[in-house]
Design a protein around this motif. Sequence first.
Motif, PDB file in Angstrom:
ATOM      1  N   TYR A 193      -3.805  -4.116  -2.646  1.00  0.00           N
ATOM      2  CA  TYR A 193      -3.672  -2.931  -1.795  1.00  0.00           C
ATOM      3  C   TYR A 193      -4.319  -3.235  -0.452  1.00  0.00           C
ATOM      4  O   TYR A 193      -5.527  -3.082  -0.272  1.00  0.00           O
ATOM      5  CB  TYR A 193      -4.360  -1.722  -2.441  1.00  0.00           C
TER       6      TYR A 193
ATOM      7  N   THR B 242       1.595   3.759  -9.808  1.00  0.00           N
ATOM      8  CA  THR B 242       1.295   2.452 -10.403  1.00  0.00           C
ATOM      9  C   THR B 242       1.980   2.211 -11.749  1.00  0.00           C
ATOM     10  O   THR B 242       2.413   1.090 -12.039  1.00  0.00           O
ATOM     11  CB  THR B 242      -0.243   2.304 -10.560  1.00  0.00           C
TER      12      THR B 242
ATOM     13  N   THR C 100      -3.994  -5.424 -10.239  1.00  0.00           N
ATOM     14  CA  THR C 100      -4.014  -4.755  -8.940  1.00  0.00           C
ATOM     15  C   THR C 100      -5.392  -5.004  -8.343  1.00  0.00           C
ATOM     16  O   THR C 100      -6.379  -5.105  -9.075  1.00  0.00           O
ATOM     17  CB  THR C 100      -3.762  -3.236  -9.080  1.00  0.00           C
TER      18      THR C 100
ATOM     19  N   HIS D 104       4.694   1.228  -1.623  1.00  0.00           N
ATOM     20  CA  HIS D 104       4.835   1.734  -2.989  1.00  0.00           C
ATOM     21  C   HIS D 104       5.946   2.781  -3.084  1.00  0.00           C
ATOM     22  O   HIS D 104       6.735   2.780  -4.023  1.00  0.00           O
ATOM     23  CB  HIS D 104       3.511   2.340  -3.481  1.00  0.00           C
TER      24      HIS D 104
ATOM     25  N   MET E 198      -2.846   4.992  -4.789  1.00  0.00           N
ATOM     26  CA  MET E 198      -1.670   4.411  -5.442  1.00  0.00           C
ATOM     27  C   MET E 198      -1.584   4.805  -6.925  1.00  0.00           C
ATOM     28  O   MET E 198      -0.654   4.410  -7.627  1.00  0.00           O
ATOM     29  CB  MET E 198      -1.722   2.877  -5.308  1.00  0.00           C
TER      30      MET E 198
ATOM     31  N   GLY F 274      -8.030  -3.630  -5.278  1.00  0.00           N
ATOM     32  CA  GLY F 274      -8.320  -2.615  -4.271  1.00  0.00           C
ATOM     33  C   GLY F 274      -9.805  -2.339  -4.258  1.00  0.00           C
ATOM     34  O   GLY F 274     -10.601  -3.170  -4.678  1.00  0.00           O
TER      35      GLY F 274
ATOM     36  N   ARG G  34       0.842  -1.185   0.000  1.00  0.00           N
ATOM     37  CA  ARG G  34       0.000   0.000   0.000  1.00  0.00           C
ATOM     38  C   ARG G  34       0.880   1.239   0.000  1.00  0.00           C
ATOM     39  O   ARG G  34       2.015   1.128  -0.497  1.00  0.00           O
ATOM     40  CB  ARG G  34      -1.067  -0.046   1.102  1.00  0.00           C
ATOM     41  N   ASP G  35       0.407   2.360   0.473  1.00  0.00           N
ATOM     42  CA  ASP G  35       1.093   3.638   0.260  1.00  0.00           C
ATOM     43  C   ASP G  35       2.605   3.596   0.518  1.00  0.00           C
ATOM     44  O   ASP G  35       3.420   3.901  -0.362  1.00  0.00           O
ATOM     45  CB  ASP G  35       0.462   4.722   1.156  1.00  0.00           C
TER      46      ASP G  35
ATOM     47  N   ALA H  94      -7.997   2.358  -3.751  1.00  0.00           N
ATOM     48  CA  ALA H  94      -6.931   2.228  -4.746  1.00  0.00           C
ATOM     49  C   ALA H  94      -6.367   3.544  -5.253  1.00  0.00           C
ATOM     50  O   ALA H  94      -5.187   3.625  -5.601  1.00  0.00           O
ATOM     51  CB  ALA H  94      -7.450   1.402  -5.923  1.00  0.00           C
TER      52      ALA H  94
END
Lengths: 280, 174
Positions: free
Chosen positions: B61, B88, B99, B37, B84, B101, B33-34, B81
């Motif tokens: 995520y 991405t 992905t 990433h 991100m 989310g 996640r955040d 989502a």
Amino acid sequence: MRRVATALLGEKLYEILMKVNFELPEDVRVAIGEALGKEDQAVPRSILERLLENNALATEKRIPLCQDTGMVVVFLEIGQEIILEGDFVETALNLGIARAYEEGYLRKSVVLNPLERVNTGDNTPGIFHYSLVPGDRIRMRVTVKGFGSENMSRLGMLKPGDGVAGVKAFVLETVALAGPNPCPPIIVGVGIGGTMEKAALLSKEALMRDLGSANPDGKLAVLEKEWMQAIESLGIGPMGMGGKTTALGVHIKSYPTHIAGLPVAVNINCHSSRHSEVMV
Amino acid sequence: MIHHLKTPLAEADLQALRPGDEVLLSGIIYTARDAAHQRILTLIEEGGDLPFELSGQVIYYMGPSPTPAGAVIGACGPTTAYRMDEMTVPLLQRGLKGTIGKGKRSEKIAEAMKTYQSVYLIAVGGIGALYSQVVTSSEVIAFEDLGAEAVRKLRVKDFPLYVGIDCRGRDLYE
């Protein structure tokens, strides 16, 4: 004067957190059940059914309802005839939070500094709002607030001339912009009036009210009904997949404001609205 | 329409998917996640080794609640989502095929799904207890100091999802 140990408040907070993270409040469960009765399409029905299944499994197996076990928000109304004894009240409350989040295997989602972002490791500190009230009792209202929905909240400093129509448009716009993100069906807390921070606080406090309960202000109760229908006609539906149930409730609170202003805050909560309260 | 997909994903696996279709996903997936990433992007910029090979893989995520003794994982539903979105594309360029989310993503992401032949799959938010039942193994493989935000390697069986954006860039929410 009545004496209350702050440790008792910490203990009560601990008990609430150990329950509310694992079991939907009765009013929310009822509201989801009613929503299910109105939906006739397969996808929204399946999503609402899974919310109830999730609740049953979480309660039975003691798994949190959601991995985002939130930031703890506490509203304390303290009777002015109370004397608080022991540790500073926030120390006691934070101890209750830390214990619940450790023992309950709840996610620690709080960072100490919003720019440096290092996790505090025990989900403290909570957010505490105090008010003094007449009497010798303490009312503690608690919610664990997830940020998927918190992030979709908005504040608008409208003009007096915008009036009710302007406020309604701002609320609808906020719900539409949020779309599927805040985990609909949502609960919409609206704070109207006061100052910037007062409006925001009212909108959060509005979320603490039980779904299905009447707004004590009859005029606001009428608006809640009307806006609820307008939100339903947006057609967002459970998780944004379409359907009739976009919101489980719209709750409005208002406060006197300045001749030059019309502040409006919209605080959005997810379908699980984990809230509870206790009187001490 | 229900599609059974197994990771790693090939472009051919994605062609039949349409927005709103149901997917039952099985195999290995990775969580990020955040914060993870941000670290992965820094590693890409600096030419460092990534925690896992991105080609054909799927990122979820998600940051779970802690795992109690005897359980595989805690509650483990999706996070939103869009946070991100700006991080991405470099992963898609390295072959990320999916992905997972919740919520709506940007137009830029829909466009990138088409360009790089990838899909965005949607999980239902707020049912993390139920999703813990489809995870058969979980292991932290990188950034352990991030706690819930560490990168985990999960094995899932019949993880129920919906197609949010297909590999032609069509968006369920548009």
